[in-house]
Design an enzyme around this catalytic site. Sequence first.
Site, PDB file in Angstrom:
ATOM      1  N   ASN A  37      51.830  29.778  39.331  1.00 35.12           N
ATOM      2  CA  ASN A  37      52.638  30.696  39.323  1.00 35.12           C
ATOM      3  C   ASN A  37      52.770  31.444  39.996  1.00 35.12           C
ATOM      4  OD1 ASN A  37      53.755  33.521  38.025  1.00 35.12           O
ATOM      5  ND2 ASN A  37      51.317  34.215  37.250  1.00 35.12           N
ATOM      6  N   HIS A 122      42.287  41.051  26.154  1.00 32.25           N
ATOM      7  CA  HIS A 122      42.603  41.760  27.215  1.00 32.25           C
ATOM      8  C   HIS A 122      43.070  43.540  26.712  1.00 32.25           C
ATOM      9  CE1 HIS A 122      43.702  39.231  30.861  1.00 32.25           C
ATOM     10  NE2 HIS A 122      42.995  39.015  30.379  1.00 32.25           N
ATOM     11  N   ARG A 147      38.182  42.353  27.428  1.00 25.56           N
ATOM     12  CA  ARG A 147      38.194  43.329  28.762  1.00 25.56           C
ATOM     13  C   ARG A 147      39.553  44.870  28.451  1.00 25.56           C
ATOM     14  NH1 ARG A 147      41.326  40.385  33.779  1.00 25.56           N
ATOM     15  NH2 ARG A 147      43.251  42.225  33.100  1.00 25.56           N
ATOM     16  N   TYR A 159      46.828  46.840  38.520  1.00 23.20           N
ATOM     17  CA  TYR A 159      46.870  45.358  37.925  1.00 23.20           C
ATOM     18  C   TYR A 159      46.388  45.677  36.110  1.00 23.20           C
ATOM     19  CZ  TYR A 159      44.801  41.546  36.523  1.00 23.20           C
ATOM     20  OH  TYR A 159      44.150  40.389  35.617  1.00 23.20           O
ATOM     21  N   ASP A 210      38.107  43.463  35.242  1.00 21.58           N
ATOM     22  CA  ASP A 210      38.487  42.698  35.953  1.00 21.58           C
ATOM     23  C   ASP A 210      38.608  43.973  37.424  1.00 21.58           C
ATOM     24  OD1 ASP A 210      39.629  41.121  37.887  1.00 21.58           O
ATOM     25  OD2 ASP A 210      40.200  40.195  36.525  1.00 21.58           O
ATOM     26  N   HIS A 212      39.592  42.367  40.389  1.00 20.00           N
ATOM     27  CA  HIS A 212      41.187  42.332  40.899  1.00 20.00           C
ATOM     28  C   HIS A 212      40.754  41.730  42.124  1.00 20.00           C
ATOM     29  CE1 HIS A 212      45.325  40.427  40.043  1.00 20.00           C
ATOM     30  NE2 HIS A 212      44.150  39.802  39.547  1.00 20.00           N
ATOM     31  N   GLU A 236      34.718  41.245  38.153  1.00 20.31           N
ATOM     32  CA  GLU A 236      35.379  40.037  37.521  1.00 20.31           C
ATOM     33  C   GLU A 236      35.912  40.901  39.021  1.00 20.31           C
ATOM     34  OE1 GLU A 236      38.071  38.590  34.511  1.00 20.31           O
ATOM     35  OE2 GLU A 236      39.132  38.310  36.570  1.00 20.31           O
ATOM     36  N   GLU A 262      38.891  32.407  39.924  1.00 18.80           N
ATOM     37  CA  GLU A 262      40.028  32.155  38.871  1.00 18.80           C
ATOM     38  C   GLU A 262      41.148  31.601  39.731  1.00 18.80           C
ATOM     39  OE1 GLU A 262      41.712  35.593  37.445  1.00 18.80           O
ATOM     40  OE2 GLU A 262      42.868  36.342  38.734  1.00 18.80           O
ATOM     41  N   ARG A 283      34.577  30.860  37.279  1.00 17.24           N
ATOM     42  CA  ARG A 283      36.583  31.615  36.719  1.00 17.24           C
ATOM     43  C   ARG A 283      36.962  30.069  36.837  1.00 17.24           C
ATOM     44  NH1 ARG A 283      38.231  34.798  33.923  1.00 17.24           N
ATOM     45  NH2 ARG A 283      39.547  35.111  34.743  1.00 17.24           N
ATOM     46  N   ASP A 316      49.637  32.287  32.252  1.00 15.23           N
ATOM     47  CA  ASP A 316      50.421  31.637  33.273  1.00 15.23           C
ATOM     48  C   ASP A 316      49.368  30.356  33.911  1.00 15.23           C
ATOM     49  OD1 ASP A 316      47.823  32.878  34.684  1.00 15.23           O
ATOM     50  OD2 ASP A 316      49.437  33.257  36.270  1.00 15.23           O
ATOM     51  N   GLU A 339      38.715  33.464  28.851  1.00 14.15           N
ATOM     52  CA  GLU A 339      39.140  34.267  28.423  1.00 14.15           C
ATOM     53  C   GLU A 339      40.681  33.260  28.032  1.00 14.15           C
ATOM     54  OE1 GLU A 339      41.324  34.691  32.434  1.00 14.15           O
ATOM     55  OE2 GLU A 339      42.282  37.098  31.498  1.00 14.15           O
ATOM     56  N   TRP A 402      46.081  42.188  45.918  1.00  9.50           N
ATOM     57  CA  TRP A 402      47.145  42.334  44.738  1.00  9.50           C
ATOM     58  C   TRP A 402      45.554  41.508  43.467  1.00  9.50           C
ATOM     59  CZ3 TRP A 402      48.292  38.817  40.331  1.00  9.50           C
ATOM     60  CH2 TRP A 402      48.560  39.559  39.394  1.00  9.50           C
TER      61      TRP A 402
HETATM   62  O1  EZ4 Z   1      45.761  38.656  37.863  1.00 10.48           O
HETATM   63  O2  EZ4 Z   1      46.606  35.362  36.177  1.00 10.48           O
HETATM   64  O3  EZ4 Z   1      41.852  37.901  34.952  1.00 10.48           O
HETATM   65  N1  EZ4 Z   1      42.566  37.761  35.076  1.00 10.48           N
HETATM   66  C1  EZ4 Z   1      43.310  37.834  35.789  1.00 10.48           C
HETATM   67  C2  EZ4 Z   1      44.979  37.245  35.786  1.00 10.48           C
HETATM   68  C3  EZ4 Z   1      45.762  36.729  37.421  1.00 10.48           C
HETATM   69  C4  EZ4 Z   1      46.783  36.244  36.400  1.00 10.48           C
HETATM   70  C5  EZ4 Z   1      47.640  35.643  37.947  1.00 10.48           C
HETATM   71  O4  EZ4 Z   1      48.383  35.385  37.489  1.00 10.48           O
HETATM   72  O5  EZ4 Z   1      42.428  37.994  36.878  1.00 10.48           O
HETATM   73  O6  EZ4 Z   1      46.045  37.617  35.438  1.00 10.48           O
HETATM   74 CO    CO Z   2      40.796  37.452  36.763  1.00 11.17          CO
END
Ligand code: EZ4
Ligand code: CO
Length: 402
Positions: A37, A122, A147, A159, A210, A212, A236, A262, A283, A316, A339, A402
């Site tokens: 992505n 989500h 989630r 996010y 998450d 993030h 997460e 991830e 993940r 993605d 997920e 991010w």
């Molecule tokens: O931010 O796949 O847990 N899921 C995530 C996703 C990621 C995106 C990044 O392209 O964290 O939403």
């Molecule tokens: Co994530």
Amino acid sequence: MKITDARVIVCCPGRNFVTLKIETEDGVTGLGDATLNGRELAVVSYLEDHVLPCLIGRDARCIEDTWQYLYRGAYWRRGPVTMAAISAVDVALWDIKAKCAGMPLYQLLGGRSRGGALVYGHANGRTLDEALAAVAQFKAEGFRAIRVQCGLPDIEKVYGVANGDGPYEPAKKGLPPEEQWSTPDYLRFVPQVFAKVRAEFGNGPLLLHDVHHRLSPNEAARLGQDLEPYRLFWMEDPTPAENQAGFRLIRQRTTTPLAVGEIFNTVWDCKQLIEEQLIDYIRATILHAGGVTHMRTIAALAGLHQVRTGMHGATDLSPVTLGAQVHFDTWVPNFGIQELMLHEPVTGEVFSCDYRFEDGYLVTGDKPGHGVEIDEAKAADYPYEPAYLPVNRLTDGTLWDW
Ligand code: EZ4
Ligand code: CO
């Protein structure tokens, strides 16, 4: 069984996907996903300019040797571009082998360990009320695990929250958009979100969140403690994971389960996290961590240390990856959860799949291979559109994770 042709198909049915199609001399074809992505074309070049010329004429049956050839043989090991390219080749070759065997991929891996893969969806909202309504909707759709992400009262865009009424989609057409972040606001607000969700929906739904990659280990320990009363399934990516030892600081201070990986590319990214049992769920994905072949290595190491899989499954990752992952999930002994962010309907015009959502689970069909095919003529109707993931800044302008 020689590989006679291999080509990369780039398309944008709703969002960008990079797909590898391998053909063999007896007409069997296999598909792999190489989507990275926001950096898609780097993998296209890696494949077209450097990998595909070496594939033509090779024996499609030699999956392991091809994996080693592309990993060790490149000299420059690891990294997301290299590993996404290796994954695409690997998954395409597993697809071919399973089709030749006349078996769905999970049979070739070792057979069925469960009826379906438990998935989480989500739920998100700009406000707490919107987030609660989203949880109710996911419950009504049959999701057992949800989630929950919520906007912060004084921050414009964070996010995991959809812009309009559509589902959340992280990539945006054009140059990278900017989001904002405030750790103190977040740490105060998130426990209130989960208190409200539990009060409204009870102990039934499995709940995930998450972070993030935004907190320090100490801040993550604070959040983990504050979330303990709500019994999360997992928290997460609490902190960036380059420094795996940093997770000791979180682990020693909270029983909230942790999920990480991830963005990992190989077993080396998670070796310490797994061996020291610093996480509960790994993940890493078939797409970004070297295909079915390398995910087996990661899952096997995880299994030795009571770490279970929880593979990334955002939009993605193309339907090709999701298809392959549902087979993997159906087989892998130490499965945890999968997920699921469903692709837009337009994605289904280009990709056809053999998995379906049923009562909170993803269930794979029994087509030989991983069960996902691409309509190349349709793909051509949706050309690549440059898009990026957002960047993130603190309220004073400092660039943040991010
Ligand atoms: O931010 O796949 O847990 N899921 C995530 C996703 C990621 C995106 C990044 O392209 O964290 O939403
Ligand atoms: Co994530």
